[in-house]
Design an enzyme around this catalytic site. Structure first.
Site, short mmCIF file in Angstrom:
data_model
loop_
_atom_site.label_atom_id
_atom_site.label_comp_id
_atom_site.label_asym_id
_atom_site.label_seq_id
_atom_site.Cartn_x
_atom_site.Cartn_y
_atom_site.Cartn_z
N GLU A 191 0.83 -1.21 0.00
CA GLU A 191 0.00 0.00 0.00
C GLU A 191 0.87 1.26 0.00
OE1 GLU A 191 -3.53 1.91 2.83
OE2 GLU A 191 -2.20 0.35 3.62
N HIS A 192 1.81 1.34 0.93
CA HIS A 192 2.71 2.49 1.04
C HIS A 192 4.15 2.04 0.88
CE1 HIS A 192 -0.71 3.27 3.92
NE2 HIS A 192 -0.79 4.37 3.21
#
Length: 431
Positions: A324-325
């Site tokens: 996600e990040h």
């Protein structure tokens, strides 16, 4: 917490186990959610009231929050909090404003007019979690792109356990221009938005994160309405060399670990000594971190440190994990960033902690999880727009391309298709 070295003989097997680690809720809630949705669909407001009383211990006369109540609660925020919300809204709006696409229209060489028009959705529901995950930033990240896209009606639902709400959530709604707000949550809120009740008009799409029940409810109403995604536990992957301050990196890893016991924080580094320093810093911070219960569980059960020969080796690993990040805490981070194909959002350099993106960097913080960054993107203005294409043939254009359409229709065994073109061609020939 898992420590892997790419030089280890069993690295490939252990890494694939990490890639395939499923961190979503293991309890099957689909049956419970199906019953809640059916009850809401059949009984409307009465069902919503019943579930809100049972789960949130809150039974108001009306779930619709008045403008006076919203203003009263928002006024409880300090000037500092209000200023931070306004700055975040300004930066998020600026970034998303630049995403607005242009319509397409042209006439081709045979005279056919072709085009594509972008049209905003009419009405959208925004689910904002309550309890531990009651975040004003989520209001801004979901509402502002919809507003910029041109959505006419934006409805927000937010649970109020025991009748309580975070004033900053309503302050953010004020700043984002959301005025239709209902104090409901859970699968019953998703059902109310999808099917409508006596007091809530149904929407066309539902966006926003929630717990396992909300995620399952969104899955089940998809088709009746659109949804943004099925959100899983948070993820962060940090690529860092030994030039970093290990304490900084430790805080970055814990910034996602504190979200959820099932969240995942991964460090990839080319220095074993630096890796040990970061691990030590994480353990030290956890001794005093107010969210240590959640963060410790996440770090111990799902955290990982991967030691590579060099940072170039991190890229194929990262693309498989599709996190996600991603933080690239290195000099010249663009060199690595240009090779990344599967990630929700990138945070470049030593001075761009992921938390900046969570609140006011500008890009959206609603991002693909659970490896869905392989095929999905973060929330944007595009999620609140539809594309409508058009064609216009004049007589000459139809004569130029019509017979080929007849041929293809006959090849596919669809005589009415062929006939709808052929009768026009015959009519033109008879003129």
């Amino acid at each position: 917490m898992l420590v892997l070295k790419t030089t280890d003989q069993e690295f490939s097997t252990r890494f694939q186990s990490l890639v395939s680690d499923r961190r979503e809720a293991t309890v099957d809630v689909s049956g419970t959610v199906r019953d809640i949705l059916a009850h809401v669909k059949a009984h409307g407001d009465a069902a919503v009231q019943e579930y809100t009383s049972r789960f949130d211990h809150y039974s108001p006369h009306s779930h619709h929050l008045s403008a006076a109540f919203i203003a009263e609660q928002a006024a409880k925020c300090s000037a500092e909090v209000k200023a931070a919300i306004e700055l975040a809204a300004e930066r998020i709006s600026s970034f998303h404003q630049k995403q607005l696409p242009q319509d397409i229209g042209y006439t081709d060489t045979v005279g056919v007019k072709l085009g594509l028009n972008w049209v905003a959705l009419s009405q959208v529901g925004i689910y904002v979690p309550g309890g531990r995950a009651s975040y004003p930033s989520s209001v801004l990240m979901n509402a502002l792109p919809a507003k910029i896209a041109g959505v006419e009606r934006i409805v927000m639902t937010v649970p109020m356990p025991h009748g309580e709400i975070n004033p900053a959530v309503l302050a953010a709604a004020q700043v984002a221009g959301v005025t239709e707000i209902y104090s409901i949550g859970g699968a019953q809120a998703v059902g109310a938005l999808a099917y409508g009740t006596e007091t809530i008009t149904p929407v066309d799409k539902i966006v926003g994160p929630g717990n396992a029940y909300v995620a399952e409810a969104k899955r089940q109403v998809f088709g009746t309405v659109g949804i943004d995604s099925i959100a899983g536990p948070s993820e962060i992957l940090v690529v860092a060399d030994r030039q970093n301050n290990p304490e900084w990196i430790a805080w970055d890893l814990l910034s996602q670990a504190e979200h959820d016991p099932s969240a995942q924080s991964i460090l990839i580094t080319d220095s074993e000594s630096f890796a040990q320093q970061v691990i030590g810093a994480v353990e030290q911070i956890l001794t005093t971190l107010p969210t240590t219960k959640v963060a410790s569980s996440s770090w111990q059960n799902h955290g990982a440190v991967i030691i590579v020969r060099d940072l170039a080796e991190s890229i194929p690993l990262l693309n498989q994990l599709a996190p996600e990040h991603v933080e690239l805490c290195v000099d010249n981070p663009q060199l690595l960033a240009s090779q990344i194909k599967c990630a929700g959002s990138l945070f470049l350099g030593r001075y761009t902690p992921e938390a900046i993106g969570d609140y006011l960097g500008g890009p959206n913080h609603v991002l693909p999880t659970s490896r869905s960054a392989r095929f999905a993107s973060g929330l944007s203005v595009y999620d609140f727009l539809k594309r409508i294409t058009y064609l216009e043939c004049n007589q000459a254009a139809l004569q130029a391309i019509g017979q080929s359409a007849v041929t293809l229709a006959e090849t596919e065994g669809l005589p009415a298709h062929a006939g709808s073109v052929a009768v026009r061609l015959q009519g033109l020939n008879d003129m």
